[in-house]
Write a protein that holds these residues in place. Sequence first.
Motif, PDB file in Angstrom:
ATOM      1  N   ARG A  74     107.990  79.483  18.783  1.00 44.89           N
ATOM      2  CA  ARG A  74     109.150  80.219  18.302  1.00 44.89           C
ATOM      3  C   ARG A  74     110.391  80.592  19.041  1.00 44.89           C
ATOM      4  O   ARG A  74     111.384  80.189  18.578  1.00 44.89           O
ATOM      5  CB  ARG A  74     108.633  81.452  17.773  1.00 44.89           C
ATOM      6  CG  ARG A  74     109.556  82.356  16.682  1.00 44.89           C
ATOM      7  CD  ARG A  74     109.110  83.792  16.939  1.00 44.89           C
ATOM      8  NE  ARG A  74     109.365  84.478  18.136  1.00 44.89           N
ATOM      9  CZ  ARG A  74     110.626  84.681  18.529  1.00 44.89           C
ATOM     10  NH1 ARG A  74     111.687  84.489  17.950  1.00 44.89           N
ATOM     11  NH2 ARG A  74     110.615  85.251  19.914  1.00 44.89           N
ATOM     12  N   TRP A  75     110.236  80.762  20.033  1.00 44.02           N
ATOM     13  CA  TRP A  75     111.362  81.146  21.149  1.00 44.02           C
ATOM     14  C   TRP A  75     112.036  79.939  21.447  1.00 44.02           C
ATOM     15  O   TRP A  75     113.214  79.511  21.487  1.00 44.02           O
ATOM     16  CB  TRP A  75     110.863  81.439  22.375  1.00 44.02           C
ATOM     17  CG  TRP A  75     111.743  81.665  23.604  1.00 44.02           C
ATOM     18  CD1 TRP A  75     112.809  82.667  23.609  1.00 44.02           C
ATOM     19  CD2 TRP A  75     111.968  80.734  24.501  1.00 44.02           C
ATOM     20  NE1 TRP A  75     113.622  82.538  24.673  1.00 44.02           N
ATOM     21  CE2 TRP A  75     113.092  81.177  25.238  1.00 44.02           C
ATOM     22  CE3 TRP A  75     111.560  79.673  25.127  1.00 44.02           C
ATOM     23  CZ2 TRP A  75     113.812  80.743  26.622  1.00 44.02           C
ATOM     24  CZ3 TRP A  75     111.977  78.945  26.110  1.00 44.02           C
ATOM     25  CH2 TRP A  75     113.056  79.491  26.980  1.00 44.02           C
ATOM     26  N   TRP A  76     111.291  78.752  21.677  1.00 47.87           N
ATOM     27  CA  TRP A  76     112.096  77.333  21.956  1.00 47.87           C
ATOM     28  C   TRP A  76     112.750  76.738  21.011  1.00 47.87           C
ATOM     29  O   TRP A  76     113.690  76.152  21.163  1.00 47.87           O
ATOM     30  CB  TRP A  76     110.725  76.333  22.382  1.00 47.87           C
ATOM     31  CG  TRP A  76     111.128  74.815  22.988  1.00 47.87           C
ATOM     32  CD1 TRP A  76     110.982  73.749  22.171  1.00 47.87           C
ATOM     33  CD2 TRP A  76     112.232  74.606  23.873  1.00 47.87           C
ATOM     34  NE1 TRP A  76     111.646  72.837  22.981  1.00 47.87           N
ATOM     35  CE2 TRP A  76     112.606  73.368  23.911  1.00 47.87           C
ATOM     36  CE3 TRP A  76     112.739  75.729  25.022  1.00 47.87           C
ATOM     37  CZ2 TRP A  76     113.259  72.776  24.865  1.00 47.87           C
ATOM     38  CZ3 TRP A  76     113.513  74.918  25.855  1.00 47.87           C
ATOM     39  CH2 TRP A  76     113.759  73.551  26.040  1.00 47.87           C
ATOM     40  N   SER A  77     112.185  76.921  19.613  1.00 44.60           N
ATOM     41  CA  SER A  77     112.868  76.591  18.498  1.00 44.60           C
ATOM     42  C   SER A  77     114.417  77.488  18.349  1.00 44.60           C
ATOM     43  O   SER A  77     115.362  76.686  18.153  1.00 44.60           O
ATOM     44  CB  SER A  77     112.150  76.852  17.197  1.00 44.60           C
ATOM     45  OG  SER A  77     110.939  76.011  17.158  1.00 44.60           O
TER      46      SER A  77
ATOM     47  N   ALA B 273      99.911  83.215  22.078  1.00 43.11           N
ATOM     48  CA  ALA B 273     101.026  83.103  23.064  1.00 43.11           C
ATOM     49  C   ALA B 273     101.897  81.562  22.844  1.00 43.11           C
ATOM     50  O   ALA B 273     102.921  81.374  22.950  1.00 43.11           O
ATOM     51  CB  ALA B 273     100.278  82.806  24.394  1.00 43.11           C
ATOM     52  N   LEU B 274     101.143  80.445  22.450  1.00 40.24           N
ATOM     53  CA  LEU B 274     101.484  79.364  22.015  1.00 40.24           C
ATOM     54  C   LEU B 274     102.415  79.450  21.000  1.00 40.24           C
ATOM     55  O   LEU B 274     103.689  78.813  20.920  1.00 40.24           O
ATOM     56  CB  LEU B 274     100.405  78.337  21.783  1.00 40.24           C
ATOM     57  CG  LEU B 274      99.495  77.871  22.953  1.00 40.24           C
ATOM     58  CD1 LEU B 274      98.618  76.638  22.275  1.00 40.24           C
ATOM     59  CD2 LEU B 274     100.573  77.012  23.986  1.00 40.24           C
TER      60      LEU B 274
ATOM     61  N   MET C 202     108.308  84.942  28.212  1.00 42.85           N
ATOM     62  CA  MET C 202     106.846  84.895  28.051  1.00 42.85           C
ATOM     63  C   MET C 202     106.411  86.204  28.909  1.00 42.85           C
ATOM     64  O   MET C 202     105.377  86.870  28.507  1.00 42.85           O
ATOM     65  CB  MET C 202     105.983  83.719  28.284  1.00 42.85           C
ATOM     66  CG  MET C 202     106.254  82.594  27.668  1.00 42.85           C
ATOM     67  SD  MET C 202     105.938  82.881  25.746  1.00 42.85           S
ATOM     68  CE  MET C 202     104.234  83.551  25.630  1.00 42.85           C
ATOM     69  N   LEU C 203     106.902  86.413  30.152  1.00 38.41           N
ATOM     70  CA  LEU C 203     106.590  87.771  30.663  1.00 38.41           C
ATOM     71  C   LEU C 203     107.182  88.668  29.889  1.00 38.41           C
ATOM     72  O   LEU C 203     106.288  89.914  29.762  1.00 38.41           O
ATOM     73  CB  LEU C 203     107.132  87.713  32.117  1.00 38.41           C
ATOM     74  CG  LEU C 203     107.096  88.840  32.922  1.00 38.41           C
ATOM     75  CD1 LEU C 203     105.344  89.235  33.169  1.00 38.41           C
ATOM     76  CD2 LEU C 203     107.476  88.858  34.421  1.00 38.41           C
ATOM     77  N   ASP C 204     108.260  88.770  29.590  1.00 37.40           N
ATOM     78  CA  ASP C 204     108.804  89.761  28.384  1.00 37.40           C
ATOM     79  C   ASP C 204     107.925  89.988  27.197  1.00 37.40           C
ATOM     80  O   ASP C 204     107.679  91.435  26.778  1.00 37.40           O
ATOM     81  CB  ASP C 204     110.176  89.595  28.233  1.00 37.40           C
ATOM     82  CG  ASP C 204     111.080  89.884  29.195  1.00 37.40           C
ATOM     83  OD1 ASP C 204     110.915  90.304  30.271  1.00 37.40           O
ATOM     84  OD2 ASP C 204     112.361  89.295  29.083  1.00 37.40           O
ATOM     85  N   TYR C 205     107.477  89.046  26.735  1.00 35.40           N
ATOM     86  CA  TYR C 205     106.449  89.292  25.516  1.00 35.40           C
ATOM     87  C   TYR C 205     105.385  90.013  25.957  1.00 35.40           C
ATOM     88  O   TYR C 205     104.880  90.948  25.180  1.00 35.40           O
ATOM     89  CB  TYR C 205     106.216  87.777  24.842  1.00 35.40           C
ATOM     90  CG  TYR C 205     105.510  87.813  23.633  1.00 35.40           C
ATOM     91  CD1 TYR C 205     106.162  88.006  22.403  1.00 35.40           C
ATOM     92  CD2 TYR C 205     104.257  87.524  23.456  1.00 35.40           C
ATOM     93  CE1 TYR C 205     105.227  88.231  21.261  1.00 35.40           C
ATOM     94  CE2 TYR C 205     103.295  87.840  22.627  1.00 35.40           C
ATOM     95  CZ  TYR C 205     103.965  87.985  21.508  1.00 35.40           C
ATOM     96  OH  TYR C 205     103.303  87.922  20.118  1.00 35.40           O
TER      97      TYR C 205
END
Length: 473
Positions: free
Chosen positions: A465-468, A459-460, A444-447
Amino acid sequence: MNFEVWPEAMELGRMFADEGYELALVGGPVRDLLLHRASHDLDFTTDARPEQFEPILKRWGHDGFWDMGRKFGTLGAMRRREDGTEVQVEVTTYRSDTYDPDSRKPEVSYGDTLEGDLSRRDFTVNAMALRVPDLEFVDPFGGANDLSRGVLRTPVDPRQSFDDDPLRMMRAVRFVAQLGFSIEPETAEAICDMGERLSIVSAERVRDELVKMLLSDRPREGVEAFVESGLADVVFPEIPALQLEIDEHHRHKDVFDHTMMVIDRAVALETGTDGAVPAPDLTLRLAALMHDIGKPRTRRFEPGGKVSFHHHDAVGAKMTRKRLRALRFDHHVVDDVSTLVDLHLRFHGYVDEPWTDAAVRRYVKDAGPLYERLNRLTRADATTQNRRKALMFKEAMDEMEERVRTLKEQEDFNRIRPDLNGDEIMAELGLAPGPEVGKAYRHMLDYRLDHGPADHEEALAELHRWWSEQQAA
Protein backbone atom coordinates in the motif's frame (compact mmCIF):
# COMPACT_ATOMS: atom_id res chain seq x y z
CA MET A 1 47.49 21.49 65.76
CA ASN A 2 46.91 17.72 65.87
CA PHE A 3 46.66 15.66 62.71
CA GLU A 4 45.73 12.07 61.99
CA VAL A 5 47.79 11.49 58.88
CA TRP A 6 47.79 8.56 56.49
CA PRO A 7 50.36 5.97 57.63
CA GLU A 8 51.63 5.73 54.04
CA ALA A 9 52.45 9.46 54.14
CA MET A 10 54.35 9.06 57.38
CA GLU A 11 56.30 6.09 56.02
CA LEU A 12 57.23 7.95 52.84
CA GLY A 13 58.32 10.96 54.93
CA ARG A 14 60.66 8.78 56.96
CA MET A 15 62.13 7.27 53.78
CA PHE A 16 62.89 10.75 52.42
CA ALA A 17 64.31 11.90 55.77
CA ASP A 18 66.60 8.86 55.92
CA GLU A 19 68.11 10.05 52.61
CA GLY A 20 68.47 13.63 53.89
CA TYR A 21 65.55 15.15 51.94
CA GLU A 22 62.54 17.21 53.00
CA LEU A 23 59.01 16.03 52.21
CA ALA A 24 55.71 17.81 52.81
CA LEU A 25 52.10 16.94 52.13
CA VAL A 26 50.65 19.88 50.24
CA GLY A 27 47.54 21.34 48.63
CA GLY A 28 44.19 19.58 48.56
CA PRO A 29 45.03 16.75 50.98
CA VAL A 30 46.05 19.25 53.68
CA ARG A 31 42.91 21.31 53.05
CA ASP A 32 40.79 18.17 53.24
CA LEU A 33 42.48 17.10 56.49
CA LEU A 34 41.37 20.37 58.08
CA LEU A 35 37.86 19.99 56.63
CA HIS A 36 37.66 16.34 57.75
CA ARG A 37 37.03 15.29 54.15
CA ALA A 38 38.25 12.09 52.51
CA SER A 39 41.23 12.41 50.18
CA HIS A 40 42.43 9.38 48.27
CA ASP A 41 45.31 10.86 46.25
CA LEU A 42 48.20 12.44 48.13
CA ASP A 43 50.33 15.28 46.75
CA PHE A 44 53.79 16.00 48.13
CA THR A 45 56.56 18.46 47.47
CA THR A 46 60.27 18.01 48.21
CA ASP A 47 63.66 19.66 47.91
CA ALA A 48 64.99 16.56 46.13
CA ARG A 49 65.26 16.47 42.34
CA PRO A 50 63.33 13.76 40.44
CA GLU A 51 66.43 11.71 39.74
CA GLN A 52 67.25 11.81 43.47
CA PHE A 53 63.86 10.72 44.82
CA GLU A 54 62.90 8.30 42.03
CA PRO A 55 64.55 5.28 43.76
CA ILE A 56 62.76 6.13 47.02
CA LEU A 57 59.39 6.39 45.32
CA LYS A 58 59.88 3.12 43.44
CA ARG A 59 60.69 1.30 46.71
CA TRP A 60 57.59 2.73 48.37
CA GLY A 61 55.22 2.28 45.42
CA HIS A 62 55.79 -1.37 44.71
CA ASP A 63 52.38 -1.67 42.97
CA GLY A 64 52.88 1.08 40.40
CA PHE A 65 55.12 3.93 39.22
CA TRP A 66 54.72 6.63 36.55
CA ASP A 67 56.78 9.53 35.31
CA MET A 68 54.59 11.36 32.75
CA GLY A 69 55.19 14.61 34.65
CA ARG A 70 58.98 14.24 34.82
CA LYS A 71 59.62 17.38 32.75
CA PHE A 72 57.64 19.32 35.39
CA GLY A 73 59.51 17.68 38.25
CA THR A 74 56.68 15.25 39.13
CA LEU A 75 56.78 11.47 39.65
CA GLY A 76 53.98 9.22 40.91
CA ALA A 77 53.52 5.86 42.59
CA MET A 78 50.76 3.60 43.89
CA ARG A 79 50.39 1.04 46.64
CA ARG A 80 47.53 -1.33 47.47
CA ARG A 81 46.46 -1.76 51.06
CA GLU A 82 45.50 -5.11 52.54
CA ASP A 83 41.81 -4.20 52.23
CA GLY A 84 42.22 -3.75 48.46
CA THR A 85 42.04 0.05 48.40
CA GLU A 86 44.72 2.01 46.60
CA VAL A 87 46.84 4.93 47.72
CA GLN A 88 48.27 7.07 44.93
CA VAL A 89 50.92 9.69 45.56
CA GLU A 90 52.63 12.30 43.41
CA VAL A 91 55.82 14.01 44.48
CA THR A 92 57.03 17.25 42.89
CA THR A 93 60.28 19.12 43.41
CA TYR A 94 59.90 22.62 44.89
CA ARG A 95 58.93 24.85 42.01
CA SER A 96 59.50 28.45 41.02
CA ASP A 97 57.64 28.78 37.73
CA THR A 98 57.72 31.58 35.19
CA TYR A 99 55.02 31.97 32.53
CA ASP A 100 54.94 33.12 28.94
CA PRO A 101 52.24 35.85 28.80
CA ASP A 102 50.71 34.18 25.72
CA SER A 103 50.57 30.70 27.23
CA ARG A 104 49.59 29.12 30.55
CA LYS A 105 52.35 26.50 30.24
CA PRO A 106 55.03 27.26 32.82
CA GLU A 107 58.73 27.32 32.18
CA VAL A 108 59.78 25.08 35.01
CA SER A 109 62.62 26.07 37.27
CA TYR A 110 63.23 24.39 40.61
CA GLY A 111 62.87 26.31 43.84
CA ASP A 112 64.78 26.02 47.09
CA THR A 113 62.17 26.40 49.83
CA LEU A 114 58.78 25.07 50.77
CA GLU A 115 57.47 28.59 51.40
CA GLY A 116 58.54 29.65 47.92
CA ASP A 117 56.77 26.67 46.41
CA LEU A 118 53.57 27.48 48.32
CA SER A 119 53.57 31.05 46.99
CA ARG A 120 52.89 29.75 43.46
CA ARG A 121 49.75 27.83 44.46
CA ASP A 122 46.33 28.97 43.24
CA PHE A 123 44.60 29.88 46.55
CA THR A 124 45.67 30.23 50.16
CA VAL A 125 43.49 27.26 51.19
CA ASN A 126 45.65 25.17 48.85
CA ALA A 127 48.90 26.84 49.93
CA MET A 128 49.23 25.02 53.25
CA ALA A 129 51.63 22.16 53.89
CA LEU A 130 52.35 19.51 56.48
CA ARG A 131 55.94 18.36 56.79
CA VAL A 132 56.27 14.62 57.26
CA PRO A 133 57.20 12.75 59.30
CA ASP A 134 57.54 15.48 61.97
CA LEU A 135 54.03 16.95 61.29
CA GLU A 136 55.08 20.61 61.23
CA PHE A 137 52.18 22.67 59.85
CA VAL A 138 53.29 25.38 57.39
CA ASP A 139 50.83 28.16 56.51
CA PRO A 140 52.67 31.32 55.37
CA PHE A 141 49.63 32.94 53.69
CA GLY A 142 46.86 32.45 56.24
CA GLY A 143 45.16 29.56 54.48
CA ALA A 144 43.77 28.04 57.67
CA ASN A 145 42.06 31.30 58.56
CA ASP A 146 40.59 31.62 55.05
CA LEU A 147 39.45 28.01 55.29
CA SER A 148 37.60 28.66 58.52
CA ARG A 149 35.93 31.72 56.95
CA GLY A 150 35.11 29.89 53.72
CA VAL A 151 37.00 32.40 51.57
CA LEU A 152 39.00 31.96 48.36
CA ARG A 153 42.01 34.30 48.11
CA THR A 154 45.25 34.09 46.14
CA PRO A 155 48.59 33.87 48.02
CA VAL A 156 50.03 36.70 45.92
CA ASP A 157 48.40 39.63 44.12
CA PRO A 158 45.43 38.08 42.27
CA ARG A 159 46.20 39.91 39.04
CA GLN A 160 49.69 38.46 39.00
CA SER A 161 48.34 35.01 39.86
CA PHE A 162 45.66 35.03 37.13
CA ASP A 163 48.02 36.59 34.61
CA ASP A 164 50.45 33.73 35.26
CA ASP A 165 47.75 31.05 34.96
CA PRO A 166 44.28 32.17 33.82
CA LEU A 167 42.81 28.73 34.50
CA ARG A 168 42.98 29.61 38.20
CA MET A 169 39.93 31.84 37.60
CA MET A 170 37.95 28.78 36.50
CA ARG A 171 39.20 26.91 39.55
CA ALA A 172 37.78 29.68 41.73
CA VAL A 173 34.22 29.14 40.52
CA ARG A 174 34.76 25.38 40.67
CA PHE A 175 35.75 25.64 44.35
CA VAL A 176 32.63 27.71 45.01
CA ALA A 177 30.66 24.66 43.86
CA GLN A 178 32.84 22.02 45.49
CA LEU A 179 33.53 23.68 48.84
CA GLY A 180 30.69 26.19 49.20
CA PHE A 181 33.22 29.04 49.57
CA SER A 182 32.90 32.67 48.49
CA ILE A 183 35.51 34.57 46.48
CA GLU A 184 37.30 37.35 48.38
CA PRO A 185 36.34 40.80 46.91
CA GLU A 186 39.77 41.77 45.54
CA THR A 187 40.15 38.33 43.98
CA ALA A 188 36.62 38.51 42.53
CA GLU A 189 37.32 41.94 41.06
CA ALA A 190 40.48 40.65 39.38
CA ILE A 191 38.51 37.76 37.85
CA CYS A 192 35.88 40.16 36.49
CA ASP A 193 38.60 42.36 34.97
CA MET A 194 40.77 39.57 33.55
CA GLY A 195 38.25 37.07 32.18
CA GLU A 196 39.47 37.53 28.61
CA ARG A 197 42.77 35.91 29.64
CA LEU A 198 40.90 32.59 29.52
CA SER A 199 41.13 32.76 25.74
CA ILE A 200 44.70 31.40 25.93
CA VAL A 201 43.54 28.31 27.85
CA SER A 202 42.73 25.17 25.88
CA ALA A 203 39.08 24.16 25.54
CA GLU A 204 39.88 20.82 27.16
CA ARG A 205 41.18 22.50 30.33
CA VAL A 206 38.12 24.73 30.58
CA ARG A 207 35.85 21.73 29.96
CA ASP A 208 37.50 19.75 32.76
CA GLU A 209 36.86 22.55 35.26
CA LEU A 210 33.23 22.84 34.10
CA VAL A 211 32.74 19.10 34.55
CA LYS A 212 34.15 19.18 38.08
CA MET A 213 31.90 22.15 38.87
CA LEU A 214 28.76 20.47 37.53
CA LEU A 215 29.49 17.18 39.29
CA SER A 216 29.99 18.89 42.65
CA ASP A 217 27.52 19.04 45.53
CA ARG A 218 26.54 22.63 44.64
CA PRO A 219 26.45 22.96 40.84
CA ARG A 220 23.95 25.83 40.98
CA GLU A 221 26.25 27.97 43.13
CA GLY A 222 29.11 27.23 40.76
CA VAL A 223 27.12 28.25 37.68
CA GLU A 224 25.95 31.45 39.37
CA ALA A 225 29.56 32.35 40.26
CA PHE A 226 30.60 31.43 36.71
CA VAL A 227 28.11 33.94 35.31
CA GLU A 228 28.57 36.67 37.93
CA SER A 229 32.35 36.61 37.41
CA GLY A 230 31.98 37.24 33.68
CA LEU A 231 33.91 34.06 32.84
CA ALA A 232 30.83 32.52 31.23
CA ASP A 233 30.72 35.43 28.77
CA VAL A 234 34.11 34.31 27.51
CA VAL A 235 33.75 30.53 27.29
CA PHE A 236 30.01 29.74 27.54
CA PRO A 237 28.05 32.84 26.46
CA GLU A 238 24.79 30.94 25.97
CA ILE A 239 24.35 30.74 29.76
CA PRO A 240 24.53 34.45 30.69
CA ALA A 241 22.35 35.12 27.63
CA LEU A 242 19.53 33.42 29.57
CA GLN A 243 19.30 36.54 31.74
CA LEU A 244 16.63 37.99 29.49
CA GLU A 245 15.33 41.44 30.27
CA ILE A 246 11.87 40.96 31.79
CA ASP A 247 9.16 43.09 30.21
CA GLU A 248 7.26 45.42 32.52
CA HIS A 249 4.22 43.13 32.72
CA HIS A 250 6.33 40.04 33.58
CA ARG A 251 4.77 37.94 30.85
CA HIS A 252 7.54 35.39 31.10
CA LYS A 253 9.66 34.22 34.01
CA ASP A 254 13.39 34.89 34.12
CA VAL A 255 14.96 32.09 32.10
CA PHE A 256 18.24 32.09 34.01
CA ASP A 257 16.53 31.81 37.42
CA HIS A 258 14.29 29.09 36.02
CA THR A 259 17.36 27.22 34.74
CA MET A 260 18.98 27.38 38.17
CA MET A 261 15.81 25.86 39.66
CA VAL A 262 15.85 23.11 37.05
CA ILE A 263 19.46 22.24 37.93
CA ASP A 264 18.54 21.94 41.62
CA ARG A 265 15.51 19.80 40.82
CA ALA A 266 17.40 17.58 38.39
CA VAL A 267 20.11 16.91 40.99
CA ALA A 268 17.41 15.98 43.52
CA LEU A 269 15.94 13.49 41.02
CA GLU A 270 19.18 11.58 40.52
CA THR A 271 18.78 8.13 41.99
CA GLY A 272 22.24 7.07 43.10
CA THR A 273 24.63 4.40 41.91
CA ASP A 274 22.00 1.62 41.97
CA GLY A 275 19.27 3.67 40.29
CA ALA A 276 18.31 4.40 36.72
CA VAL A 277 20.20 7.73 36.71
CA PRO A 278 23.45 7.49 38.72
CA ALA A 279 24.41 10.39 40.95
CA PRO A 280 26.10 12.62 40.03
CA ASP A 281 25.10 12.44 36.38
CA LEU A 282 26.93 14.75 33.96
CA THR A 283 24.52 14.19 31.06
CA LEU A 284 21.42 15.11 33.07
CA ARG A 285 23.11 18.13 34.68
CA LEU A 286 24.37 19.47 31.35
CA ALA A 287 20.90 19.01 29.85
CA ALA A 288 19.34 20.87 32.78
CA LEU A 289 21.83 23.71 32.29
CA MET A 290 21.27 23.94 28.53
CA HIS A 291 17.64 22.92 28.00
CA ASP A 292 16.43 26.50 27.42
CA ILE A 293 19.45 28.09 25.69
CA GLY A 294 17.36 28.40 22.53
CA LYS A 295 14.93 30.82 24.20
CA PRO A 296 16.86 34.09 23.75
CA ARG A 297 17.16 33.39 20.03
CA THR A 298 13.47 32.48 19.60
CA ARG A 299 11.74 35.01 21.87
CA ARG A 300 8.88 36.83 20.15
CA PHE A 301 6.42 39.39 21.49
CA GLU A 302 3.07 38.33 20.08
CA PRO A 303 -0.11 40.36 19.55
CA GLY A 304 -2.05 40.70 22.77
CA GLY A 305 1.08 40.98 24.88
CA LYS A 306 2.05 37.31 24.97
CA VAL A 307 5.67 36.17 24.74
CA SER A 308 6.54 33.03 22.78
CA PHE A 309 9.61 30.86 22.32
CA HIS A 310 8.49 28.68 19.43
CA HIS A 311 10.89 25.86 18.50
CA HIS A 312 13.36 26.80 21.22
CA ASP A 313 13.85 23.07 21.82
CA ALA A 314 15.09 22.39 18.28
CA VAL A 315 17.11 25.62 18.13
CA GLY A 316 18.57 24.91 21.57
CA ALA A 317 19.59 21.40 20.53
CA LYS A 318 21.65 22.78 17.64
CA MET A 319 23.23 25.41 19.90
CA THR A 320 23.99 22.74 22.49
CA ARG A 321 25.73 20.55 19.96
CA LYS A 322 27.85 23.46 18.71
CA ARG A 323 28.91 24.64 22.19
CA LEU A 324 29.72 21.19 23.56
CA ARG A 325 31.79 20.41 20.48
CA ALA A 326 33.68 23.68 20.91
CA LEU A 327 34.44 22.64 24.50
CA ARG A 328 35.73 19.27 23.22
CA PHE A 329 33.19 17.10 25.03
CA ASP A 330 33.10 13.43 24.09
CA HIS A 331 30.82 12.87 21.10
CA HIS A 332 28.55 10.57 23.14
CA VAL A 333 27.98 13.37 25.65
CA VAL A 334 27.35 15.83 22.80
CA ASP A 335 24.79 13.51 21.20
CA ASP A 336 23.01 12.62 24.44
CA VAL A 337 22.73 16.15 25.82
CA SER A 338 21.61 17.54 22.44
CA THR A 339 18.94 14.85 22.19
CA LEU A 340 17.63 15.61 25.68
CA VAL A 341 17.40 19.33 24.86
CA ASP A 342 15.58 18.49 21.63
CA LEU A 343 13.07 16.20 23.38
CA HIS A 344 12.53 18.09 26.64
CA LEU A 345 9.11 19.47 25.59
CA ARG A 346 7.84 16.23 24.03
CA PHE A 347 5.83 15.09 27.06
CA HIS A 348 3.88 18.32 27.62
CA GLY A 349 1.11 17.40 25.17
CA TYR A 350 0.30 14.34 27.28
CA VAL A 351 -1.00 16.47 30.14
CA ASP A 352 -3.83 17.90 28.02
CA GLU A 353 -4.61 14.70 26.09
CA PRO A 354 -3.17 11.32 27.13
CA TRP A 355 -1.42 9.52 24.30
CA THR A 356 -2.35 6.35 22.52
CA ASP A 357 -0.21 3.29 23.20
CA ALA A 358 1.41 3.95 19.83
CA ALA A 359 2.46 7.46 20.90
CA VAL A 360 3.83 6.09 24.19
CA ARG A 361 5.88 3.49 22.29
CA ARG A 362 7.22 6.18 19.99
CA TYR A 363 8.22 8.40 22.95
CA VAL A 364 10.16 5.55 24.55
CA LYS A 365 11.69 4.50 21.25
CA ASP A 366 12.81 8.05 20.40
CA ALA A 367 14.28 8.53 23.88
CA GLY A 368 16.07 5.18 23.72
CA PRO A 369 18.64 4.78 26.51
CA LEU A 370 17.92 8.39 27.58
CA TYR A 371 14.33 7.58 28.63
CA GLU A 372 14.96 7.79 32.40
CA ARG A 373 17.02 10.96 32.07
CA LEU A 374 14.43 12.56 29.79
CA ASN A 375 11.65 11.94 32.32
CA ARG A 376 13.74 13.43 35.11
CA LEU A 377 14.63 16.46 33.00
CA THR A 378 10.95 16.90 32.13
CA ARG A 379 9.92 16.68 35.79
CA ALA A 380 12.67 19.11 36.79
CA ASP A 381 11.52 21.57 34.12
CA ALA A 382 7.99 21.75 35.57
CA THR A 383 8.67 24.66 37.94
CA THR A 384 5.18 26.20 37.93
CA GLN A 385 4.07 27.70 41.24
CA ASN A 386 0.46 26.86 40.44
CA ARG A 387 -0.21 23.89 42.72
CA ARG A 388 -3.10 22.57 40.62
CA LYS A 389 -1.03 22.60 37.44
CA ALA A 390 1.94 21.05 39.23
CA LEU A 391 -0.25 18.23 40.56
CA MET A 392 -1.81 17.62 37.13
CA PHE A 393 1.64 17.42 35.56
CA LYS A 394 2.96 15.00 38.19
CA GLU A 395 -0.08 12.75 37.91
CA ALA A 396 0.20 12.69 34.11
CA MET A 397 3.89 11.78 34.24
CA ASP A 398 3.23 9.09 36.86
CA GLU A 399 0.46 7.67 34.68
CA MET A 400 2.61 7.66 31.55
CA GLU A 401 5.48 5.93 33.33
CA GLU A 402 3.10 3.27 34.65
CA ARG A 403 1.78 2.70 31.12
CA VAL A 404 5.35 2.28 29.89
CA ARG A 405 6.01 -0.33 32.57
CA THR A 406 2.87 -2.21 31.53
CA LEU A 407 3.74 -2.07 27.82
CA LYS A 408 7.29 -3.19 28.51
CA GLU A 409 5.93 -6.29 30.21
CA GLN A 410 4.28 -7.12 26.89
CA GLU A 411 7.29 -6.40 24.65
CA ASP A 412 10.89 -5.19 24.82
CA PHE A 413 10.88 -1.65 23.42
CA ASN A 414 14.61 -1.78 22.82
CA ARG A 415 14.13 -4.68 20.42
CA ILE A 416 11.20 -3.33 18.43
CA ARG A 417 11.89 -3.87 14.75
CA PRO A 418 9.68 -3.68 11.64
CA ASP A 419 7.69 -6.83 10.89
CA LEU A 420 9.67 -7.04 7.63
CA ASN A 421 13.46 -6.78 7.49
CA GLY A 422 15.51 -5.11 4.79
CA ASP A 423 16.05 -8.33 2.77
CA GLU A 424 12.32 -9.06 2.75
CA ILE A 425 11.53 -5.50 1.66
CA MET A 426 14.01 -5.66 -1.23
CA ALA A 427 12.74 -9.07 -2.36
CA GLU A 428 9.09 -8.05 -2.16
CA LEU A 429 9.53 -4.73 -4.01
CA GLY A 430 12.30 -5.85 -6.36
CA LEU A 431 14.71 -3.18 -5.09
CA ALA A 432 18.48 -3.10 -4.90
CA PRO A 433 20.14 -1.68 -1.76
CA GLY A 434 19.68 2.11 -1.66
CA PRO A 435 17.73 5.05 -0.19
CA GLU A 436 14.34 3.64 -1.18
CA VAL A 437 14.92 0.57 0.98
CA GLY A 438 15.75 2.80 3.93
CA LYS A 439 12.53 4.79 3.44
CA ALA A 440 10.49 1.59 3.27
CA TYR A 441 12.18 0.24 6.40
CA ARG A 442 11.46 3.45 8.36
CA HIS A 443 7.84 3.38 7.24
CA MET A 444 7.41 -0.19 8.41
CA LEU A 445 9.03 0.70 11.73
CA ASP A 446 6.56 3.59 12.13
CA TYR A 447 3.72 1.20 11.28
CA ARG A 448 4.99 -1.24 13.92
CA LEU A 449 5.15 1.50 16.55
CA ASP A 450 1.69 2.80 15.68
CA HIS A 451 -0.16 -0.51 15.41
CA GLY A 452 1.86 -3.01 17.39
CA PRO A 453 2.95 -6.40 16.01
CA ALA A 454 1.43 -7.41 12.66
CA ASP A 455 1.30 -10.86 11.04
CA HIS A 456 3.30 -11.43 7.86
CA GLU A 457 0.41 -11.00 5.44
CA GLU A 458 -0.74 -7.77 7.10
CA ALA A 459 2.81 -6.39 6.98
CA LEU A 460 3.14 -7.25 3.26
CA ALA A 461 -0.17 -5.58 2.51
CA GLU A 462 0.93 -2.40 4.30
CA LEU A 463 4.27 -2.40 2.47
CA HIS A 464 2.59 -2.64 -0.93
CA ARG A 465 0.00 0.00 0.00
CA TRP A 466 2.79 2.42 0.99
CA TRP A 467 4.84 1.57 -2.12
CA SER A 468 1.88 2.26 -4.39
CA GLU A 469 1.51 5.71 -2.82
CA GLN A 470 5.19 6.37 -3.37
CA GLN A 471 4.98 5.32 -7.01
CA ALA A 472 1.91 7.48 -7.60
CA ALA A 473 3.62 10.49 -6.02
